[in-house]
Enzyme design. Structure first.
Site, PDB file in Angstrom:
ATOM      1  N   ASP A  33     110.319  23.808   5.184  1.00 34.18           N
ATOM      2  CA  ASP A  33     111.112  23.307   3.968  1.00 34.18           C
ATOM      3  C   ASP A  33     109.941  22.836   3.113  1.00 34.18           C
ATOM      4  O   ASP A  33     108.893  22.616   3.411  1.00 34.18           O
ATOM      5  CB  ASP A  33     112.261  22.196   4.210  1.00 34.18           C
ATOM      6  N   TYR A 152     119.576  34.266 -10.818  1.00 35.48           N
ATOM      7  CA  TYR A 152     120.415  33.978  -9.222  1.00 35.48           C
ATOM      8  C   TYR A 152     120.876  35.127  -8.850  1.00 35.48           C
ATOM      9  O   TYR A 152     120.855  35.782  -7.644  1.00 35.48           O
ATOM     10  CB  TYR A 152     121.251  32.684  -9.345  1.00 35.48           C
ATOM     11  N   LYS A 156     119.686  37.622  -5.318  1.00 34.03           N
ATOM     12  CA  LYS A 156     120.482  37.892  -4.192  1.00 34.03           C
ATOM     13  C   LYS A 156     120.788  39.533  -4.009  1.00 34.03           C
ATOM     14  O   LYS A 156     120.646  39.731  -2.744  1.00 34.03           O
ATOM     15  CB  LYS A 156     121.750  37.004  -4.225  1.00 34.03           C
TER      16      LYS A 156
HETATM   17  P1  NAI Z   1     120.521  23.479  -0.134  1.00 33.68           P
HETATM   18  O1  NAI Z   1     119.914  23.008  -1.634  1.00 33.68           O
HETATM   19  O2  NAI Z   1     121.466  22.570   0.548  1.00 33.68           O
HETATM   20  O3  NAI Z   1     119.600  23.906   0.655  1.00 33.68           O
HETATM   21  C1  NAI Z   1     118.151  24.598   0.318  1.00 33.68           C
HETATM   22  C2  NAI Z   1     117.037  24.254   0.897  1.00 33.68           C
HETATM   23  O4  NAI Z   1     116.175  25.380   0.597  1.00 33.68           O
HETATM   24  C3  NAI Z   1     116.721  22.993   0.672  1.00 33.68           C
HETATM   25  O5  NAI Z   1     116.509  22.128   1.635  1.00 33.68           O
HETATM   26  C4  NAI Z   1     115.571  23.139  -0.093  1.00 33.68           C
HETATM   27  O6  NAI Z   1     114.586  22.091  -0.246  1.00 33.68           O
HETATM   28  C5  NAI Z   1     115.030  24.480   0.374  1.00 33.68           C
HETATM   29  N1  NAI Z   1     114.009  25.144  -0.570  1.00 33.68           N
HETATM   30  C6  NAI Z   1     114.501  25.232  -2.018  1.00 33.68           C
HETATM   31  N2  NAI Z   1     113.293  25.857  -2.511  1.00 33.68           N
HETATM   32  C7  NAI Z   1     112.317  26.006  -1.619  1.00 33.68           C
HETATM   33  C8  NAI Z   1     110.851  26.440  -1.470  1.00 33.68           C
HETATM   34  N3  NAI Z   1     110.259  26.625  -2.860  1.00 33.68           N
HETATM   35  N4  NAI Z   1     110.213  26.441  -0.462  1.00 33.68           N
HETATM   36  C9  NAI Z   1     110.616  26.020   0.860  1.00 33.68           C
HETATM   37  N5  NAI Z   1     112.124  25.462   0.728  1.00 33.68           N
HETATM   38  C10 NAI Z   1     112.791  25.453  -0.320  1.00 33.68           C
HETATM   39  O7  NAI Z   1     121.339  24.882  -0.408  1.00 33.68           O
HETATM   40  P2  NAI Z   1     122.386  25.784   0.458  1.00 33.68           P
HETATM   41  O8  NAI Z   1     123.736  25.800  -0.242  1.00 33.68           O
HETATM   42  O9  NAI Z   1     122.386  25.151   2.006  1.00 33.68           O
HETATM   43  O10 NAI Z   1     121.658  27.182   0.567  1.00 33.68           O
HETATM   44  C11 NAI Z   1     120.755  27.908   1.413  1.00 33.68           C
HETATM   45  C12 NAI Z   1     120.959  29.351   1.032  1.00 33.68           C
HETATM   46  O11 NAI Z   1     122.334  29.799   0.958  1.00 33.68           O
HETATM   47  C13 NAI Z   1     120.243  29.674  -0.162  1.00 33.68           C
HETATM   48  O12 NAI Z   1     119.804  30.793  -0.146  1.00 33.68           O
HETATM   49  C14 NAI Z   1     121.394  29.881  -1.292  1.00 33.68           C
HETATM   50  O13 NAI Z   1     121.029  30.690  -2.335  1.00 33.68           O
HETATM   51  C15 NAI Z   1     122.374  30.357  -0.328  1.00 33.68           C
HETATM   52  N6  NAI Z   1     123.720  30.380  -0.727  1.00 33.68           N
HETATM   53  C16 NAI Z   1     124.323  29.262  -0.917  1.00 33.68           C
HETATM   54  C17 NAI Z   1     125.918  29.369  -1.383  1.00 33.68           C
HETATM   55  C18 NAI Z   1     126.445  27.910  -1.790  1.00 33.68           C
HETATM   56  O14 NAI Z   1     127.607  28.036  -2.113  1.00 33.68           O
HETATM   57  N7  NAI Z   1     126.023  26.678  -1.282  1.00 33.68           N
HETATM   58  C19 NAI Z   1     126.485  30.337  -1.625  1.00 33.68           C
HETATM   59  C20 NAI Z   1     125.848  31.735  -1.148  1.00 33.68           C
HETATM   60  C21 NAI Z   1     124.454  31.452  -0.872  1.00 33.68           C
END
Ligand code: NAI
Length: 258
Positions: A33, A152, A156
């Protein structure tokens, strides 16, 4: 049989939930991360992507059994195409040699229901051509004309299309490595909290992503599917974008897509 996994974006949300379940199942999980993991790497830029692969090789001796590319952002600006598409593809391609040396290797990226929403053709074309500079230019243009939300959805859609193209290839299917995407609906994590806290954007989200089965989800509901798709039990599913979205895809795309 305990396995060695690498999960990106493991510090929060879906990546943290997947890491917790895999550890409960007795597996070793290396976390990556921006900060706070076994590997610190910024996947928005080539240096961080190279550092991820190099550090993973050091920590594992060159063998991994599964990779979950979960790191992502939902900002309406170019960094979103950098992380969600180019960062995810670089993660999977950079770690593929380690998977090829692993046991029952599996790979997965977290996509999104947003991949079925309108996208920007220029961002997608640049992503398909593996041209990050052009994708960033197109993303900035979308943001400048007030269509930053397309960055976004396009990120995806691009990574989902990459999964469809790459999975049957010799490097993946030919090497015995299933490669899939899991596409969630709305998940209650820090990524969506600002949108859901505001009644106006919450109503927009509810209209854009209808979830007739159980409503908005918790990250822990995605973890078992991620764990199964990356387990040795998955011997046939590859090249799929599996919607784990409470029915949103069925509502939005109906009975002509499966
Ligand atoms: P979150 O914000 O809780 O976790 C995302 C993680 O990715 C964080 O720990 C962040 O530090 C890390 N991250 C962000 N940019 C980064 C970078 N440049 N390098 C390394 N790490 C990085 O978000 P969540 O919801 O757990 O999202 C996880 C995945 O699921 C993402 O790809 C998101 O697009 C996808 N997603 C989330 C949805 C939602 O409703 N929360 C719905 C559909 C997909």
């Amino acid at each position: 049989m305990p396995r060695t996994y690498l999960v990106t974006g493991a510090a929060s949300g879906i990546g943290a939930a997947a890491t917790a379940l895999l550890r409960e199942q007795g597996h070793t999980v290396l976390t990556a991360d921006l900060e706070g993991g076994d590997i610190t790497a910024d996947l928005s830029a080539p240096a961080g992507r190279a550092a991820l692969a190099a550090r993973a090789r050091e920590l594992t001796g060159g063998r991994l059994d599964a990779v979950v590319a979960c790191a992502g952002v939902a900002r309406f600006e170019p960094v979103t195409i950098r992380v969600n598409h180019f960062g995810a593809v670089a993660t999977l391609e950079g770690l593929r040699p380690l998977l090829a040396a692993g046991t029952h290797p599996r790979a997965l990226v977290v996509g999104s229901i947003d991949s079925v929403h309108p996208t920007d053709p220029e961002i997608l074309a640049a992503a398909d051509a593996d041209d990050e500079a052009a994708a960033v230019t197109a993303a900035q243009a979308a943001a400048d004309r007030g269509e930053g939300h397309l960055v976004y959805s396009s990120s995806k859609a691009a990574v989902s299309r990459w999964v469809r193209r790459a999975a049957p290839e010799p490097a993946w299917a030919g090497a015995g490595i299933p490669l899939n995407a899991v596409a969630p609906g709305v998940v209650l994590t820090p990524l969506t909290r600002p949108l859901l806290d505001d009644p106006v954007t919450r109503a927009l989200v509810e209209r854009a992503v209808p979830m007739p089965l159980h409503g908005h989800s918790r990250p822990e509901q995605l973890a078992p599917l991620i764990a199964w798709l990356t387990s040795p039990e998955n011997t046939l599913v590859t090249g799929q974008v599996v919607f784990a979205d409470g029915g949103a895809d069925a509502v939005l795309r109906g009975d002509r897509t499966w």
